[in-house]
Every structure is written in structure tokens, then in C-alpha cells.
Design a protein around this motif. Structure first.
Motif, mmCIF file in Angstrom:
data_model
loop_
_atom_site.group_PDB
_atom_site.id
_atom_site.type_symbol
_atom_site.label_atom_id
_atom_site.label_comp_id
_atom_site.label_asym_id
_atom_site.label_seq_id
_atom_site.Cartn_x
_atom_site.Cartn_y
_atom_site.Cartn_z
ATOM 1 N N UNK A 1 0.832 -1.200 0.000
ATOM 2 C CA UNK A 1 0.000 0.000 0.000
ATOM 3 C C UNK A 1 0.869 1.253 0.000
ATOM 4 N N UNK A 2 0.547 2.193 -0.898
ATOM 5 C CA UNK A 2 1.213 3.497 -0.958
ATOM 6 C C UNK A 2 0.321 4.511 -0.251
ATOM 7 N N UNK A 3 0.853 5.158 0.794
ATOM 8 C CA UNK A 3 0.100 6.136 1.580
ATOM 9 C C UNK A 3 0.691 7.530 1.394
ATOM 10 N N UNK A 4 -0.185 8.540 1.311
ATOM 11 C CA UNK A 4 0.229 9.948 1.257
ATOM 12 C C UNK A 4 -0.636 10.733 2.236
ATOM 13 N N UNK A 5 -0.001 11.431 3.198
ATOM 14 C CA UNK A 5 -0.731 12.160 4.235
ATOM 15 C C UNK A 5 -0.153 13.555 4.411
ATOM 16 N N UNK A 6 -0.941 14.412 5.058
ATOM 17 C CA UNK A 6 -0.471 15.716 5.494
ATOM 18 C C UNK A 6 -1.342 16.167 6.662
ATOM 19 N N UNK A 7 -0.886 17.202 7.378
ATOM 20 C CA UNK A 7 -1.659 17.690 8.512
ATOM 21 C C UNK A 7 -0.758 18.369 9.535
ATOM 22 N N UNK A 8 -1.158 18.333 10.828
ATOM 23 C CA UNK A 8 -0.414 19.006 11.884
ATOM 24 C C UNK A 8 -0.269 18.094 13.100
ATOM 25 N N UNK A 9 0.761 18.402 13.936
ATOM 26 C CA UNK A 9 0.991 17.689 15.193
ATOM 27 C C UNK A 9 1.311 18.741 16.260
#
Length: 463
Positions: free
Chosen positions: A92-100
């Protein structure tokens, strides 16, 4: 375990999984028909929250004396594409973005190991918020348990995943624990070793590799859609995920808890390999009344055949044909006879009375050359006509388009031989029956539908 050891373990695990999957698939091709009979691609979307800690523990740049569930959460979202190689493994190829977001307990602060240009080097910081521009990873997904494992189609799947990826991020440190106060922001100045005080750079984001390790649960909502609930721990190769903090000696980490939808791609006539259960297929006899009835009928027929073995072994005239099938009893010793016990020198019988067009095709199940009990009445009639007329007959074996052309040619030949064996065992001379295979080349119906493919799995009678 340090980050280098984690990367080596992940790499070895993925290589071993791919090798074992290839070997298992080669065996599955013989038994279950292989991946070609399934849908193997899917695409998904997900969204959830991040936390600057993971269940296995460890420390980060911020988070001292803050409980596991006491950090404010931030949004995180992404998409994924998966190729399923077997019923238990996929890539599986995953692409994410966001904040921590991370912060210390009140009164506990950190000092930057290298300040931004023009910032006060004596300033301390109590919290940090990290903007993740992207996080891309390739993951091995292992489906290791199902709640309804003995059902043909599963509805609930457990899975675990591990992979390797690259992420771009920019942390902003604040004097207070609510993302307020004097801020340290190095955006636009990344580019070289951040621990070198004389570095110069012009990039908005720093980059690091990371290892995602996750667990999850999937619920099948329909033939095309599944609900995905998961938790992923992300171990980075950076000590500056939440800013360059003095005294931070370990790589930073964070977790992502998500919910998402997964959509199966491909032909609607095929089953999704993600939800296929090859083990349950072996137990069809326990749940399929039609198959059980067929097996019971076969058992009864075997019992009847066993009771006639002694009678079939009696050959009074010694011509090699049992008395039960000998149409010419008391043949002189040494006379060559046909399958009916009659001398071969007899005139050729009239074959015009045999009409192959009156016999229906003999149908077979998918990837099978075993005769169905429903075919016995037709075969018994063909046997009686052949023995009475002495005619010859050609059996043409056919297959649908699943599998390779060579495989389907052999499957058509096996089906034709199954019909010939039945006729010969019922008293027809072997030289009265010829067999050929058309494989998938002469369909009687369209292979685009399951109904058409079922009709194409047959043996036809030809003069």
C-alpha cells in the motif's frame, strides 16, 4: 531498538513477505485459479487526529510529564492505493499531510539548540506545533485474522502494517503551552545541518525518513466499499520534529488515529481478493446443500458399482469382455473382438442412425473436469446408442477464458477424457470415441458474463 535497526528489520520483513507471497500465489494458482479471478486494486481516503506520543512509550522534544492522552490533538488526512497479492498480504502506498501539537507540563520549558536568525537565544519554549507538508510511505499490509473466518466472504478483517517513507515538516515553538507567546519559526531557512550554528539555507521544510507501524480493523459495507479504522505509530529519523531542543538525544515520534473509506477497483463480476477466504472454500461441503447432495449421490453410485464388481469379472468365453457387456457370447477362443465382444471382422455398422445433435452439451464447474451427476442420464443414452450402432464419436472439450490459453487447452482435454472414460467404462469400445480440445477458442456464449462463462465450460458431441 534504534532507528537504523528498525529500518533493517522493516526492509527484511517486506522482502521476505514478497518472496513468500510469490511462492504461495504459485500454489494458489493451481488450487484456486490465481489472482486473475479476483479484484486486486483499491483506493482509499482517510482522516483523523495526531498525538505526539505512541503506545510503546519513549520521549519526544516536548511532552515531559504530560500523560499519554493529555495532548491537544490536531487534524491529519490522506489517501492510499493498495495492490493485494494474496488473501493475507498487499502493498500500500500512503500519502498524508496535517499538523501535530506537543507541549510540556506547566512550568517545564525547553531551550532551542540553535535559534532562528534574530531570535533571543535565551528564550525558552513550552510547546510546539509541526506542519507536515507531506508524508509518503510504502507499506506492507498483513491481514492476520477475521472474525467470521469460516464464511466464504468475510465481513470483518484485522490487519497490521509496516513500511518506510519520507516526510517534509516545519515545527514552530511557542513560549506558552497553548501555541501563543514568543515563537521560533525556521521556515524558509532549512537546507543544511540544523545542528551547525553557521548553516545557511532557503527551504521552507525540513525532510526526514520515517517508519510507520500500524494496526487496524476493516468492516465490509458493500461489495465495493469498506470502513477502515486504524492506529499508526510513526518513528522518524529526526530529533527536530517538534523543534531543535537542547538535550534531546532520541528521534521523535507521533501517532495517527484515523477512520476512512476504501473502494475496490475492477470488474464487478470478480470477487475482491481482500475479502476472499480460501480456507473457507475447502469447507464448502459443510455449508453448500447442492454440493452435499451431489457428493451423497456419488457415494451411492460408488456403492452400486462396488456391488457389481464380481459380476463384471465373469468372462465365460475368455474374449476380454465381461458377460454383462458381451453382445456376442461364446466367441471362439483367439478371436479379436471389439468393446462389445463381437469379432472385429464383422461388417461396419450403419452409423447414420447416430445423431449427435440430439445430445445436450455436458457442463462442468469452474476449473473442474469432474462429471456432474446431472450429466449421467445423457451419457447413459449416448453409451447405449454407441453400443447399439457401433458408430464413432468425437468429444470436443471446451473452457471459459479464465487462466492462460495453454491451461485452458489442457482443461478442455481433461473434460473430454472424463466423458470418454465414462463411456468406455459403460461398455463402449475405446476406438469408438475420439477426444480433442478447443480450449477457450470456440465459446458458445460471451465470456464477458458469468452466465456465458458457465455455458462455455462443456464437452460437445461431434460425428
Amino acid at each position: 531498538m534504534n532507528y537504523s535497526t528498525i529500518k533493517k528489520a522493516v526492509t527484511c520483513s517486506l522482502i521476505a513477505a514478497l518472496g513468500f507471497t510469490g511462492a504461495a500465489q504459485a500454489q494458489d494458482t493451481k488450487v484456486f485459479g490465481g489472482r486473475s479471478q479476483y479484484r486486486t486494486w483499491s483506493i482509499g481516503v482517510n482522516g483523523g487526529i495526531t498525538s505526539p506520543n505512541v503506545l510503546v512509550g519513549g520521549s519526544n522534544s516536548f511532552g515531559r510529564q504530560v500523560g499519554l492522552f493529555e495532548h491537544p490533538v490536531r487534524e491529519y488526512y490522506g489517501i492510499n492505493v493498495r495492490k493485494q497479492f494474496s488473501s493475507w498480504f498487499g502493498l500500500q502506498l500512503d500519502a498524508n499531510r496535517g499538523r501535530i501539537f506537543a507541549h510540556n507540563q506547566d512550568g517545564l520549558t525547553e531551550t532551542a539548540s540553535w535559534p532562528a536568525a534574530g531570535a533571543d537565544p535565551n528564550q525558552t519554549y513550552q510547546s510546539a506545533e509541526t506542519d507536515v507538508q507531506y508524508a509518503v510511505s510504502l507499506n506492507g499490509v498483513f491481514q492476520f485474522a477475521t472474525i467470521d473466518f469460516l464464511r466464504r466472504e468475510n465481513a470483518v478483517n484485522f490487519y497490521a502494517s509496516v513500511g518506510f517513507g519520507l516526510m517534509a515538516f516545519n515545527p514552530v515553538m511557542y513560549a506558552n503551552n497553548d501555541a501563543t507567546g514568543t515563537a521560533w519559526d525556521n521556515k524558509g531557512n532549512w537546507g543544511q545541518d540544523p545542528f551547525n550554528r553557521d548553516f545557511q539555507g532557503d527551504k521552507d521544510y525540513s525532510r526526514t525518513s520515517f517508519v510507520p507501524v500500524g494496526l487496524g480493523l476493516k468492516f465490509k459495507l458493500s461489495d465495493r466499499v469498506a470502513l477502515d479504522l486504524g492506529y499508526t505509530m510513526n518513528f522518524t529519523d529526526s530529533r527536530s520534529l517538534f523543534g531543535p531542543v537542547v538535550g534531546n538525544t532520541s528521534s521523535d515520534k507521533f501517532s495517527y488515529t484515523h477512520a476512512g473509506l476504501e473502494f475496490s477497483l475492477g470488474s464487478r463480476d470478480k470477487e475482491d481478493l481482500t475479502w476472499a477466504n480460501p480456507v473457507a472454500t475447502l469447507y464448502d461441503e459443510l455449508k453448500d446443500p447442492e454440493l452435499r447432495n451431489e457428493v451423497d449421490a456419488l457415494k451411492q453410485r460408488v456403492s452400486a458399482l462396488e456391488s457389481t464388481v464380481e459380476a463384471l469379472s465373469t468372462d465365460s468365453d475368455g474374449d476380454g469382455v465381461a458377460d454383462k457387456f458381451d453382445k456376442c457370447p461364446n466367441t471362439p477362443a483367439g478371436t479379436q473382438v471389439d468393446g462389445s465382444g463381437c469379432p472385429i471382422k464383422f461388417p461396419e455398422p450403419d452409423t447414420a442412425s447416430l445423431s449427435t445433435g440430439s445430445y445436450p452439451n455436458i457442463q462442468f464447474e469452474f476449473d473442474s473436469s469432474v462429471l456432474k451427476t446431472s450429466s449421467y442420464p445423457t451419457l447413459d443414452q449416448v453409451s447405449a446408442d454407441l453400443r447399439e450402432s457401433g458408430a464413432t464419436l468425437t468429444l470436443e472439450g471446451n473452457a471459459s477464458e479464465e487462466g492462460t490459453e495453454d491451461y485452458n487447452y489442457q482443461l478442455g482435454l481433461d473434460r473430454a477424457n472424463s466423458v470418454k472414460n465414462y463411456l468406455v467404462n459403460s461398455g463402449v469400445a475405446a476406438d469408438q470415441v475420439n477426444v480433442v480440445s478447443n480450449g477457450e477458442l470456440k465459446p458458445v456464449a460471451s465470456n464477458a458474463t458469468e452466465e456465458g462463462r458457465q455455458l462455455n465450460r462443456n464437452v460437445q458431441f461431434k460425428k
